[in-house]
Design a protein around this motif. Structure first.
Motif, PDB file in Angstrom:
ATOM      1  N   PRO A  58       0.825  -1.210   0.000  1.00 42.26           N
ATOM      2  CA  PRO A  58       0.000   0.000   0.000  1.00 42.26           C
ATOM      3  C   PRO A  58       0.858   1.258   0.000  1.00 42.26           C
ATOM      4  O   PRO A  58       1.761   1.404   0.843  1.00 42.26           O
ATOM      5  CB  PRO A  58      -0.802  -0.125   1.307  1.00 42.26           C
ATOM      6  N   PRO A  59       0.651   2.141  -0.959  1.00 42.40           N
ATOM      7  CA  PRO A  59       1.419   3.393  -0.960  1.00 42.40           C
ATOM      8  C   PRO A  59       1.038   4.259   0.235  1.00 42.40           C
ATOM      9  O   PRO A  59      -0.041   4.082   0.827  1.00 42.40           O
ATOM     10  CB  PRO A  59       1.034   4.050  -2.277  1.00 42.40           C
ATOM     11  N   THR A  60       1.909   5.180   0.590  1.00 38.64           N
ATOM     12  CA  THR A  60       1.672   6.084   1.720  1.00 38.64           C
ATOM     13  C   THR A  60       1.632   7.523   1.222  1.00 38.64           C
ATOM     14  O   THR A  60       2.452   7.932   0.403  1.00 38.64           O
ATOM     15  CB  THR A  60       2.771   5.936   2.782  1.00 38.64           C
ATOM     16  N   VAL A  61       0.682   8.268   1.729  1.00 40.10           N
ATOM     17  CA  VAL A  61       0.566   9.691   1.433  1.00 40.10           C
ATOM     18  C   VAL A  61       0.115  10.382   2.712  1.00 40.10           C
ATOM     19  O   VAL A  61      -0.584   9.786   3.534  1.00 40.10           O
ATOM     20  CB  VAL A  61      -0.430   9.941   0.275  1.00 40.10           C
ATOM     21  N   ARG A  62       0.512  11.614   2.906  1.00 40.22           N
ATOM     22  CA  ARG A  62       0.097  12.342   4.100  1.00 40.22           C
ATOM     23  C   ARG A  62      -1.338  12.846   3.963  1.00 40.22           C
ATOM     24  O   ARG A  62      -1.817  13.123   2.859  1.00 40.22           O
ATOM     25  CB  ARG A  62       1.024  13.529   4.357  1.00 40.22           C
ATOM     26  N   VAL A  63      -2.013  12.978   5.086  1.00 40.64           N
ATOM     27  CA  VAL A  63      -3.315  13.623   5.125  1.00 40.64           C
ATOM     28  C   VAL A  63      -3.201  15.024   4.513  1.00 40.64           C
ATOM     29  O   VAL A  63      -2.212  15.738   4.730  1.00 40.64           O
ATOM     30  CB  VAL A  63      -3.833  13.705   6.573  1.00 40.64           C
ATOM     31  N   ASN A  64      -4.177  15.400   3.723  1.00 39.32           N
ATOM     32  CA  ASN A  64      -4.250  16.696   3.029  1.00 39.32           C
ATOM     33  C   ASN A  64      -3.282  16.801   1.858  1.00 39.32           C
ATOM     34  O   ASN A  64      -3.189  17.866   1.241  1.00 39.32           O
ATOM     35  CB  ASN A  64      -4.041  17.882   3.973  1.00 39.32           C
ATOM     36  N   GLU A  65      -2.567  15.722   1.537  1.00 37.77           N
ATOM     37  CA  GLU A  65      -1.713  15.716   0.354  1.00 37.77           C
ATOM     38  C   GLU A  65      -2.222  14.671  -0.623  1.00 37.77           C
ATOM     39  O   GLU A  65      -3.046  13.826  -0.276  1.00 37.77           O
ATOM     40  CB  GLU A  65      -0.258  15.497   0.762  1.00 37.77           C
ATOM     41  N   THR A  66      -1.728  14.710  -1.859  1.00 35.24           N
ATOM     42  CA  THR A  66      -2.415  14.056  -2.962  1.00 35.24           C
ATOM     43  C   THR A  66      -1.586  12.956  -3.610  1.00 35.24           C
ATOM     44  O   THR A  66      -0.368  13.094  -3.775  1.00 35.24           O
ATOM     45  CB  THR A  66      -2.808  15.112  -4.016  1.00 35.24           C
ATOM     46  N   LEU A  67      -2.281  11.882  -3.992  1.00 36.67           N
ATOM     47  CA  LEU A  67      -1.690  10.728  -4.659  1.00 36.67           C
ATOM     48  C   LEU A  67      -2.582  10.348  -5.827  1.00 36.67           C
ATOM     49  O   LEU A  67      -3.813  10.362  -5.714  1.00 36.67           O
ATOM     50  CB  LEU A  67      -1.599   9.556  -3.667  1.00 36.67           C
ATOM     51  N   ASP A  68      -1.969  10.005  -6.966  1.00 43.69           N
ATOM     52  CA  ASP A  68      -2.719   9.531  -8.126  1.00 43.69           C
ATOM     53  C   ASP A  68      -2.553   8.022  -8.265  1.00 43.69           C
ATOM     54  O   ASP A  68      -1.428   7.501  -8.276  1.00 43.69           O
ATOM     55  CB  ASP A  68      -2.223  10.196  -9.410  1.00 43.69           C
ATOM     56  N   LEU A  69      -3.674   7.309  -8.377  1.00 44.10           N
ATOM     57  CA  LEU A  69      -3.682   5.883  -8.683  1.00 44.10           C
ATOM     58  C   LEU A  69      -4.032   5.731 -10.158  1.00 44.10           C
ATOM     59  O   LEU A  69      -5.112   6.145 -10.599  1.00 44.10           O
ATOM     60  CB  LEU A  69      -4.704   5.154  -7.817  1.00 44.10           C
ATOM     61  N   GLU A  70      -3.118   5.155 -10.924  1.00 44.59           N
ATOM     62  CA  GLU A  70      -3.248   5.112 -12.380  1.00 44.59           C
ATOM     63  C   GLU A  70      -3.563   3.697 -12.848  1.00 44.59           C
ATOM     64  O   GLU A  70      -3.017   2.720 -12.339  1.00 44.59           O
ATOM     65  CB  GLU A  70      -1.954   5.604 -13.022  1.00 44.59           C
TER      66      GLU A  70
END
Length: 542
Positions: A58-70
């Motif tokens: 599972p990728p990790t991203v911070r709350v309020n920051e953005t990640l793209d799932l392609e």
């Protein structure tokens, strides 16, 4: 509505535009094809490809920051921009849910790429599932881990205040002053560099300048560049699909602003006189019976793409357009806000500029949007900024208020250096009324005064309060419980302390000087300042 320096076309410019329109109708100005990219666009957000090879951790991203799932899928039939897929994210530990549509991200080796853009609102594990009638976009599942936030989240409304979602997850009342300039709003996006690194550098410089001056947001006008980067007018437009190049500019700008703690205030459209309204959006020839314009197929397609590409980005607000009495009506605006609101994965304050009086007024009446926007007629705001702001805030019926009258800062106008500084303080004392401030190309007013305002008010606006005039002309903003607040005077050598509770601690700041807190003895009925100036006294009961 006033439009600021460099924004009102001359008769010669109108004639020139009319000639261009004639050429366009004759087919002489066919839209230029999108040039091939010299290098892949990296974008400001990390991208994780799903469904290829071994299942990734599972990728990790911070709350309020953005990640793209392609996802890469066989090219769907028809317009790839019209393929609909939705991802639902849930955090079982908190009960939070998040839904977002996919957006078309181009082609690769004969396949179509789609992305689901995710910005978590709470820490922990988020599970996701996708649903679609498009093969390859349906039935995807997985997880994303959200780490604690380092940046602030969305701006929401409450009790007539702008409330900022802090990195800690609290809602804090905040000022909302938008910088339009120098030189007007950030418009003509097609004039910005097309190279990704150069674009980021130019936008960094623009945003950093706004941050140094203590503003809360940067003003952006998009108009028909939603469909074709560099084409602002509808009479020169040939596209009915969202232009990914425009979205890349806005996404990069939003990411840069977020790092600086700033927001974007977007005007989706402009006025019809300059062909900046959606009335001229072409009909989509692939959609039988499509009327084009406001509410047509391309218009709704754009709403989906704004929600999918910009909706996950937490730091923007949007006004529908200006001079709405000329090209829209209240029902159409409410329908726009309702449609966009149902698509957005995160809350965003949407507004429509109310202006005018009589039969040509545009007024949403009692059924206001989440953010109330006003363009005031006459000089009431100049002659009585505080009183006018209070009256308009009451008229906003519990929503936060943004004044979009293009308050132009000029050395020979009412909003000169002193006028800007005092306008900011008076609007804050009225309860945190926001405004769009237009800076000309002349020297920027004293940055130290602007930074003093921003630093003083950071975290100081009460969630519930009362504003009042004091005998002698001073102003006061006092929290509902009476235990804290601010007293403000202009061109004075003393500050009355009658509004302070017994035993309160206090300090004073010279609003016209670099930030410096001076101790205040509250045992007397007034505090004698070391010099005559504009003074603010902040107090808190023990």
């Amino acid at each position: 509505m006033s439009r600021g320096p460099g924004r009102r076309a001359s008769l010669v410019e109108y004639a020139y535009a009319a000639a261009l329109a004639v050429l366009a109708a004759a087919g002489a100005l066919a839209p230029a094809p999108t040039p091939p990219e010299a290098a892949p666009w990296r974008g400001p957000f990390p991208v994780v490809r799903l469904g290829e090879g071994a299942p990734p951790a599972p990728p990790t991203v911070r709350v309020n920051e953005t990640l793209d799932l392609e996802v890469a899928v066989p090219a769907p039939r028809g317009d790839p921009y019209d393929a609909v897929a939705e991802a639902t994210f849930t955090n079982d530990a908190t009960g939070d849910a998040y839904r977002v549509q996919a957006f078309y991200a181009g082609g690769e080796s004969g396949r179509a790429l789609y992305r689901f853009r995710f910005t978590p609102t709470s820490a922990g594990e988020w599970r996701f599932d996708t649903a679609s009638e498009v093969p390859g976009l349906d039935g995807r599942s997985g997880a994303v881990t959200a780490a604690p936030a380092a940046l602030a989240g969305p701006l929401v409304a409450g009790g007539g205040r702008f409330l900022l979602t802090t990195a800690a997850g609290d809602l804090a009342p905040t000022t909302y002053n938008v910088l339009s300039g120098p030189g007007g709003p950030l418009e003509d996006l097609g004039d910005l560099p097309r190279d990704e690194d150069r674009l980021a550098a130019v936008l960094e410089e623009r945003v950093a300048a706004a941050a140094r001056l203590g503003f809360d947001a940067v003003h952006v006008v998009v108009a028909h560049e939603w469909f074709s980067l560099g084409t602002r007018r509808s009479d020169l437009l040939g596209s009915v699909q969202p232009d990914p190049r425009t979205f890349r500019v806005l996404e990069t700008l939003a990411a840069v602003a977020h790092r600086h703690g700033l927001f974007l205030h977007l005007w989706q459209w402009g006025d019809e006189t300059r062909r900046l309204s959606p009335l001229g959006i072409p009909a989509d020839p692939t959609v039988p019976g499509d009327p084009g314009g406001q509410g047509g197929a391309a218009f709704d397609r754009l709403q989906r793409y704004i929600a999918a590409r910009l909706g996950p980005l937490p730091n923007w607000t949007m006004s529908y357009g200006v001079d709405l009495d000329e090209w829209s009506d209240e029902d159409a605006v409410r329908a726009w806000a309702a449609r966009l609101g149902e698509l957005l994965p995160l809350p965003h304050l949407l507004a429509a500029v109310e202006e005018g009086s009589g039969p040509r007024a545009f007024d949403l009446g009692d059924d206001k949007l989440a953010l109330v926007s006003r363009d005031l007629e006459g000089d009431a705001l100049v002659t009585d900024t505080f009183g006018t702001a209070l009256a308009e805030l009451a008229r906003a019926r519990g929503r936060p208020l943004l004044l979009e009258a293009d308050l132009l800062v000029s050395s020979d106008g009412p909003w000169d250096e002193d006028g800007l500084r005092r306008g900011l303080w008076r609007l804050a004392l009225a309860g945190g009324v926001g405004a769009v401030w237009g800076l000309n190309d002349e020297p920027v007013p004293d940055p130290e005064q602007l930074r003093t305002f921003a630093r003083f008010w950071e975290g100081r606006l009460p969630a519930a309060s009362a504003s009042s005039r004091l005998p002698g002309g001073g102003l006061a903003l006092v929290a509902e419980d009476g235990r804290s607040g601010v007293v403000y005077v202009e061109d004075a050598g003393a500050v009355p302390l009658d509004a302070l509770p017994a035993g309160a601690g206090a300090f004073a700041v010279d609003a016209a000087a670099p930030y410096d807190e001076l101790p205040v003895d509250t045992s007397a009925g007034a505090w004698t300042a070391p010099r005559r100036s504009d003074w603010a006294v902040a107090f808190t009961a023990p």
